[in-house]
Design an enzyme around this catalytic site. Structure first.
Site, mmCIF file in Angstrom:
data_model
loop_
_atom_site.group_PDB
_atom_site.id
_atom_site.type_symbol
_atom_site.label_atom_id
_atom_site.label_comp_id
_atom_site.label_asym_id
_atom_site.label_seq_id
_atom_site.Cartn_x
_atom_site.Cartn_y
_atom_site.Cartn_z
ATOM 1 N N HIS A 76 0.961 -1.346 0.078
ATOM 2 C CA HIS A 76 -0.158 -0.395 -0.063
ATOM 3 C C HIS A 76 0.434 1.686 0.249
ATOM 4 O O HIS A 76 0.623 2.147 -0.684
ATOM 5 C CB HIS A 76 -1.216 -0.350 1.427
ATOM 6 N N GLU A 105 -6.763 -11.866 1.088
ATOM 7 C CA GLU A 105 -7.396 -11.388 1.247
ATOM 8 C C GLU A 105 -8.104 -10.414 -0.175
ATOM 9 O O GLU A 105 -7.754 -9.961 -0.912
ATOM 10 C CB GLU A 105 -6.842 -10.040 1.505
#
Length: 269
Positions: free
Chosen positions: A152, A241
């Site tokens: 991220h 995820e």
């Protein structure tokens, strides 16, 4: 007169001493300016204002139970190619009665450091009942739920879901409210205006694996719909995820940035 000369000499000596002290005293510390995003970063809203944003880490509804370091404003910041790809996906979804909803986008390194500090504090398990009911907190690093670096922080990774339109807003989390497991049936876990993906966001459990065979029916179909839509515009899903996607090729594949999540970080881009 002798007394006056003594007074004048004393004043001159004091003045000279003051000048010397001023010359050698360190300058007051200057606050270090916050780093800014490099060219190539934008706010998602500037590219597509229709995508729903529920920036979780600016709230206390996180696995830490508090707002995360570095999240100054509830704004999604991404590299421009990633934002444009989401815009393409959103155009297709709107025609089908859906919208994307982002939970997290660019994540500063200071936020990742906050995760690491929290994970090492084994006594802080305030949010265990929702986010990691079946995982011993001492296993979070070994099991891969927490790491010292995050994709991220490179700006091309986003956590997101699908919302059926018209969408009502998700109600605010009330700190201290009773917690339900993130893998409980949709009607029992924390309410979210997302379609049913089988678990909530940031659920530390193997049921969050995108293709976990225990997830069937509409839940599996929703995950595959999200994955297919984003794959078509250049995103790659993290298999562990269902909500985690990275746009390829990454604009900054080797960087880990630490500018805060704030509109001012990308002002003028």
């Amino acid at each position: 007169m002798t007394g006056m000369r003594s007074v004048l000499r004393a004043l001159a000596t004091a003045a000279a001493a003051l000048l010397v002290a001023t010359a050698v005293s360190p300058a007051p510390a200057q606050a270090r300016p916050e780093p800014k995003a490099p060219e190539g970063f934008v706010t998602l809203r500037s590219v597509d204002p229709t995508i729903v944003q529920e920036m979780r880490y600016t709230t206390a509804h996180t696995f830490l139970g508090e707002r995360v370091d570095g999240y100054r404003q509830p704004v999604c910041v991404l590299t421009r190619p990633a934002a444009r790809a989401l815009h393409l996906a959103q155009k297709r979804l709107l025609r089908q009665g859906y919208s994307l909803k982002v939970y997290d986008c660019y994540r500063p390194q200071r936020a990742v450091d906050h995760f690491v500090r929290w994970a090492k504090d084994l006594d802080d398990q305030a949010m265990k009942g929702e986010f990691y009911p079946l995982v011993d907190k001492s296993r979070l690093f070994d099991d891969g739920y927490i790491a010292e670096k995050s994709g991220h922080s490179r700006g091309s990774t986003v956590d997101l879901t699908l919302v059926r339109l018209p969408a009502l807003p998700t109600r605010p989390y009330r700190p201290g409210e009773p917690l339900a497991p993130c893998f409980a049936p949709k009607g029992e876990r924390f309410p979210d205006n997302s379609v049913d993906m089988g678990t909530g966001y940031d659920c530390f459990d193997t049921l969050s694996h995108t293709d976990d065979p225990r997830i069937q029916g509409a839940q599996r179909a929703n995950r595959q719909f999200l994955k297919r839509t984003l794959t078509d515009v250049g995103f790659v899903n993290l298999p562990e995820e269902w909500w985690h996607f990275t746009h390829k090729p990454e604009l900054f594949p080797d960087a880990y940035f630490d500018f805060p999540v704030d509109r001012r970080s990308v002002a003028g881009h």
